[in-house]
Design an enzyme around this catalytic site. Structure first.
Site, PDB file in Angstrom:
ATOM      1  N   ASP A 268       0.093  -7.673   1.007  1.00 25.83           N
ATOM      2  CA  ASP A 268       0.541  -6.310   1.287  1.00 25.83           C
ATOM      3  C   ASP A 268       2.066  -6.218   1.314  1.00 25.83           C
ATOM      4  O   ASP A 268       2.660  -5.596   2.193  1.00 25.83           O
ATOM      5  CB  ASP A 268      -0.053  -5.810   2.606  1.00 25.83           C
TER       6      ASP A 268
ATOM      7  N   HIS B 267       0.812  -1.216   0.000  1.00 25.71           N
ATOM      8  CA  HIS B 267       0.000   0.000   0.000  1.00 25.71           C
ATOM      9  C   HIS B 267       0.847   1.268   0.000  1.00 25.71           C
ATOM     10  O   HIS B 267       0.334   2.360  -0.232  1.00 25.71           O
ATOM     11  CB  HIS B 267      -0.949   0.007   1.206  1.00 25.71           C
TER      12      HIS B 267
ATOM     13  N   SER C 131       5.159   2.339   8.532  1.00 25.38           N
ATOM     14  CA  SER C 131       4.620   1.172   7.852  1.00 25.38           C
ATOM     15  C   SER C 131       5.555   0.785   6.711  1.00 25.38           C
ATOM     16  O   SER C 131       5.988   1.618   5.923  1.00 25.38           O
ATOM     17  CB  SER C 131       3.224   1.491   7.304  1.00 25.38           C
TER      18      SER C 131
END
Length: 414
Positions: free
Chosen positions: A187, A157, A264
């Site tokens: 992901d 993402h 992240s």
């Protein structure tokens, strides 16, 4: 008799250290005659005897030191084996090195020194929504180098829908990278840096997520808001496994180390400096509940990426992160998330990717999937199976105390 008495007195006062053999030799009848020759002989032998006596004492002294040292080391080992602490040694060492406790016990700082050179900041660029078609920065996150030729791992993402990305290294230099492989379902994404100068990059060692234990100290690192090498630490709260898979397959790692949008894609490492997971998501509104993708899952993706066998076109994509609601997760969410509904199972959605099919359909973070196309779902693998078919999905969700239905059309990766 007077001379003999004088000799005896001289012998015992001036030469009192003579051994028995020399003393007996001087006190026999042969040397009792008080002649100058006998007296010189007596003095010479006395000096010789004193020399031997001093040599003997030195030998005994050295032998005593050796025996004492040997006995001391034996006692030290015995005390050490019995668990005693030799505090005086620590105090001496502390005084000599002048080290403070912050230098002796800062294990987090030691880990950061190992992994920091390999952590990078990633900024993606896209022309969508730009004024007059100009390139605009649309997303950013973290990543880390896993090969000396410049292969970077991050979350999907972070770089999705990007034509290229700019990777900023720990030394401040920036390099353009091309998206090599991307798997939205897991992901994960791999970015290859353009490296015409054949530069060798610092890398992070990959660990083994099957050896992770609850309570183990971990360090999460990343570059949120372009703040390079931002560090958070905590412990492994739990190692969750999807019961629909083989028990050895770890689905995700739960930690109380703070994970946010900026870090992240960065590494989650143990105290040996080994990457055991990729920072992935956190539960909004719940402090101390974050999740990372285990390194063994990353290894499978990396192997496929290196072999150029990415399965990104074979899997559907709806743009959500999912957590299977186990009894342990439900108890934690009930205690930390205000208004969390009382459920027995389902699939929790902690994050929704912006402008994804789920986002456009009206799914929000915090929703719980309870059924798809009229079929009850209890774990994330069942959701993956529906999405992989690529068919139109009617998803029933629980939002607070309300039951809602949304229609989502899965997409494939571009």
């Amino acid at each position: 008799m007077a001379v003999e008495s004088w000799l005896r007195l001289f012998t015992y006062t001036r030469v009192s250290r003579l051994n028995f053999k020399v003393e007996r030799r001087f006190l026999n009848n042969k040397y009792c005659t008080p002649t100058p020759q006998n007296f010189r002989t007596f003095v010479n032998l006395t000096r010789k005897s004193e020399k031997y006596d001093k040599l003997w004492k030195k030998c005994v002294f050295c032998l005593g030191i050796c025996i004492g040292c040997t006995a001391g080391f034996q006692v030290f080992d015995w005390l050490k084996n019995k668990g005693f602490q030799i505090r005086c040694y620590s105090s001496i060492a502390h005084a000599k090195t002048n080290n403070s406790k912050s230098k002796q016990f800062n294990f987090v700082a030691d880990v950061v020194e190992i992994i920091a050179p390999a952590v990078v900041h990633i900024e993606g660029h896209s022309r969508r929504g730009g004024f007059m078609g100009h390139v605009m920065s649309s997303s950013s996150g973290s990543g880390f180098l896993v090969s000396e030729d410049g292969l970077v791992l991050t979350n999907a993402h972070v770089v999705q829908n990007m034509r290229n990305v700019t990777v900023t290294l720990a030394d401040g230099s920036s390099i353009v990278g091309d998206i090599m492989s991307l798997d939205r379902a897991s992901d994960l994404a791999a970015v290859q840096l353009r490296n015409p100068s054949k530069r060798k990059f610092e890398t992070i060692k990959l660990g083994d997520s099957s050896e992770i234990r609850p309570g183990e100290f971990v360090v999460a690192m990343g570059s949120p808001l372009r703040l390079s090498n931002t560090v958070t630490s905590g412990i492994v709260s739990a190692v969750h496994r999807d019961l629909s898979r083989h028990l050895s397959d770890v689905e995700y790692i739960q930690t109380d180390a703070a994970i946010n949008v900026g870090n992240s894609g960065g590494p989650l490492v143990n105290l040996d400096g080994e990457m055991i997971g990729i920072n992935s998501m956190t539960v909004q509104g719940a402090v101390g509940i974050s999740f990372a993708i285990p390194v063994n899952t990353v290894k499978e993706f990396l192997e496929a990426a290196l072999q150029k066998k990415s399965s990104k076109t074979a899997k559907g994509y709806i743009g959500i992160h999912m957590l299977t609601l186990t009894p342990g997760i439900i108890d934690e969410l009930l205690g930390r998330v205000p208004g969390f509904p009382s459920v027995k199972n389902g699939v929790f959605i902690p994050e929704v990717v912006y402008d994804s099919p789920s986002h456009r359909a009206g799914i929000y973070p915090g929703d719980i999937i309870i059924s798809i196309n009229g079929t009850k779902v209890t774990n994330s693998q069942e959701v993956y199976n529906f999405v992989a078919k690529g068919e139109l999905l009617t998803i029933e969700i629980l939002r607070g105390l309300k039951r809602l239905r949304v229609v989502v059309q899965p997409e494939t990766a571009p």
